[in-house]
Motif scaffolding. Structure first.
Motif, mmCIF file in Angstrom:
data_model
loop_
_atom_site.group_PDB
_atom_site.id
_atom_site.type_symbol
_atom_site.label_atom_id
_atom_site.label_comp_id
_atom_site.label_asym_id
_atom_site.label_seq_id
_atom_site.Cartn_x
_atom_site.Cartn_y
_atom_site.Cartn_z
ATOM 1 N N HIS A 32 0.848 -1.189 0.000
ATOM 2 C CA HIS A 32 0.000 0.000 0.000
ATOM 3 C C HIS A 32 0.885 1.241 0.000
ATOM 4 O O HIS A 32 1.867 1.303 0.739
ATOM 5 N N ALA A 33 0.507 2.224 -0.806
ATOM 6 C CA ALA A 33 1.268 3.469 -0.884
ATOM 7 C C ALA A 33 0.320 4.653 -0.734
ATOM 8 O O ALA A 33 -0.737 4.696 -1.356
ATOM 9 N N VAL A 34 0.719 5.598 0.091
ATOM 10 C CA VAL A 34 -0.058 6.810 0.297
ATOM 11 C C VAL A 34 0.282 7.826 -0.789
ATOM 12 O O VAL A 34 1.449 8.038 -1.121
ATOM 13 N N VAL A 35 -0.753 8.451 -1.353
ATOM 14 C CA VAL A 35 -0.592 9.522 -2.340
ATOM 15 C C VAL A 35 -1.235 10.774 -1.747
ATOM 16 O O VAL A 35 -2.421 10.774 -1.433
ATOM 17 N N VAL A 36 -0.441 11.826 -1.604
ATOM 18 C CA VAL A 36 -0.851 12.980 -0.797
ATOM 19 C C VAL A 36 -1.206 14.171 -1.678
ATOM 20 O O VAL A 36 -0.432 14.550 -2.562
ATOM 21 N N GLY A 37 -2.360 14.784 -1.421
ATOM 22 C CA GLY A 37 -2.698 16.040 -2.062
ATOM 23 C C GLY A 37 -1.820 17.172 -1.538
ATOM 24 O O GLY A 37 -1.192 17.047 -0.490
ATOM 25 N N ALA A 58 -6.066 -0.723 -5.775
ATOM 26 C CA ALA A 58 -6.107 -1.121 -4.364
ATOM 27 C C ALA A 58 -4.835 -0.757 -3.620
ATOM 28 O O ALA A 58 -4.840 -0.598 -2.395
ATOM 29 N N GLU A 59 -3.721 -0.610 -4.357
ATOM 30 C CA GLU A 59 -2.448 -0.297 -3.703
ATOM 31 C C GLU A 59 -2.383 1.149 -3.210
ATOM 32 O O GLU A 59 -1.575 1.473 -2.344
ATOM 33 N N LEU A 60 -3.215 2.029 -3.786
ATOM 34 C CA LEU A 60 -3.058 3.460 -3.557
ATOM 35 C C LEU A 60 -4.091 3.982 -2.565
ATOM 36 O O LEU A 60 -5.295 3.713 -2.686
ATOM 37 N N ILE A 61 -3.608 4.754 -1.598
ATOM 38 C CA ILE A 61 -4.445 5.334 -0.548
ATOM 39 C C ILE A 61 -4.319 6.852 -0.647
ATOM 40 O O ILE A 61 -3.222 7.406 -0.513
ATOM 41 N N GLY A 62 -5.414 7.529 -0.880
ATOM 42 C CA GLY A 62 -5.384 8.973 -1.042
ATOM 43 C C GLY A 62 -5.522 9.711 0.269
ATOM 44 O O GLY A 62 -6.307 9.326 1.141
ATOM 45 N N LEU A 63 -4.749 10.786 0.410
ATOM 46 C CA LEU A 63 -4.887 11.714 1.525
ATOM 47 C C LEU A 63 -5.227 13.088 0.960
ATOM 48 O O LEU A 63 -4.613 13.533 -0.017
ATOM 49 N N GLY A 64 -6.187 13.765 1.583
ATOM 50 C CA GLY A 64 -6.566 15.096 1.142
ATOM 51 C C GLY A 64 -5.664 16.162 1.733
ATOM 52 O O GLY A 64 -4.866 15.906 2.634
ATOM 53 N N SER A 65 -5.798 17.380 1.226
ATOM 54 C CA SER A 65 -5.001 18.496 1.715
ATOM 55 C C SER A 65 -5.850 19.753 1.734
ATOM 56 O O SER A 65 -6.728 19.922 0.883
ATOM 57 N N ARG A 244 -3.169 0.542 11.402
ATOM 58 C CA ARG A 244 -4.027 0.964 12.505
ATOM 59 C C ARG A 244 -4.406 2.443 12.378
ATOM 60 O O ARG A 244 -5.564 2.827 12.542
ATOM 61 N N LEU A 245 -3.428 3.268 12.053
ATOM 62 C CA LEU A 245 -3.656 4.711 11.967
ATOM 63 C C LEU A 245 -4.639 5.065 10.865
ATOM 64 O O LEU A 245 -5.532 5.916 11.038
ATOM 65 N N LEU A 246 -4.517 4.415 9.703
ATOM 66 C CA LEU A 246 -5.357 4.723 8.552
ATOM 67 C C LEU A 246 -6.608 3.851 8.475
ATOM 68 O O LEU A 246 -7.375 3.951 7.525
ATOM 69 N N LYS A 247 -6.775 2.977 9.460
ATOM 70 C CA LYS A 247 -7.966 2.123 9.545
ATOM 71 C C LYS A 247 -8.110 1.251 8.299
ATOM 72 O O LYS A 247 -9.194 1.129 7.714
ATOM 73 N N LEU A 248 -7.002 0.623 7.907
ATOM 74 C CA LEU A 248 -7.044 -0.293 6.781
ATOM 75 C C LEU A 248 -7.552 -1.658 7.239
ATOM 76 O O LEU A 248 -7.410 -2.003 8.419
ATOM 77 N N PRO A 249 -8.134 -2.456 6.357
ATOM 78 C CA PRO A 249 -8.623 -3.784 6.763
ATOM 79 C C PRO A 249 -7.498 -4.651 7.280
ATOM 80 O O PRO A 249 -6.347 -4.531 6.812
#
Length: 249
Positions: A32-37, A58-65, A244-249
């Motif tokens: 899993h990789a975080v992609v940040v706005g 499924a590998e990519l997790i978006g974060l807003g800004s 745990r922090l990002l509440k992933l399954p």
């Protein structure tokens, strides 16, 4: 790139396309990789663009800004609700030191953001480090004041607030809602203190990151693996703390 220890000058070209970026992730055995706005006066990558890039992967997790300095409180709070509730992003990124003017993380303009994210139970990520235009705003003491004022808010410190390593470790020692992501600065002068802190008291508060594209992902994974981690903390830093922090399954 070379100043971060990168051994491949043109690796960043891999991410010119989404497929190239995904290949880089898979080649590095990252799941899993975080992609940040980004939302600053000098650089904007919209939350909608992040949603577009991550959708269907499924590998990519978006974060807003968000940037309350530029857009005001009401629009910022509405965008937080939309980022989390509509776009499904997992955290909110703030860049106090990159504002106009540069500010400390505990400036009152950011307090509504912290309050909203605490109520939504989503992390706030603070972008800082030595590239902050005014290095005075790379201030761990301000993070401590935010952590004290918002004790249920999870605060992620990108770039580990390097070079103020001992100070940010002290803040995380004092406040368990502060998380450090030292990424490429694990390999910078003084970075061994992050490892020492994980092996002693911060095993649940440190996150792995590549800081891509400053370094090739696979090189960072391999360099990370060579550091002197205790066996019982390695999995926490590489995966479990972020899960745990990002509440992933």
């Amino acid at each position: 790139n070379r100043r971060t220890g990168s051994r491949i000058d043109d690796h960043f070209r891999a991410s010119f396309t989404v497929d190239g970026y995904l290949d880089e992730i898979r080649h590095s055995s990252i799941t899993h990789a975080v992609v940040v706005g980004r939302d600053t006066p000098g650089l904007t990558v919209s939350n909608d663009r992040i949603a577009e890039l991550t959708r269907g992967h499924a590998e990519l997790i978006g974060l807003g800004s968000v940037d309350p300095q530029t857009h005001g409180t009401a629009a910022t709070l509405a965008e937080i609700e939309r980022s989390i509730g509509v776009l499904g992003q997992k955290a909110i990124n703030l860049e106090p030191g990159f504002g106009a003017p540069a500010l400390h993380a505990d400036d009152p303009v950011f307090q509504p953001v912290y309050d909203a994210c605490q109520a939504l139970d989503v992390p706030v990520c603070l972008m800082s480090g030595p590239t902050t235009p005014d290095l005075a705003c790379n201030d761990p003491a301000a993070v401590g004041r935010v952590a004290r004022a918002f004790p249920r808010l999870k605060i992620v410190c990108y770039h580990g607030f390097w070079p103020r390593v001992a100070e940010i470790i002290g803040v995380a020692f004092r406040y368990e809602n502060v998380f450090l992501c030292p990424d490429m600065y694990l390999f910078a002068p003084g970075g061994s203190a992050y490892v020492e802190a994980v092996n002693s008291v911060l095993q649940d508060q440190v996150l792995f990151g590549t800081s891509y594209p400053f370094r090739a992902m696979k090189q960072t994974v391999e360099d990370f693996d060579r550091l002197a981690w205790k066996d019982d903390v390695r999995a926490k830093v590489l995966y479990e703390n972020a899960r745990r922090l990002l509440k992933l399954p």
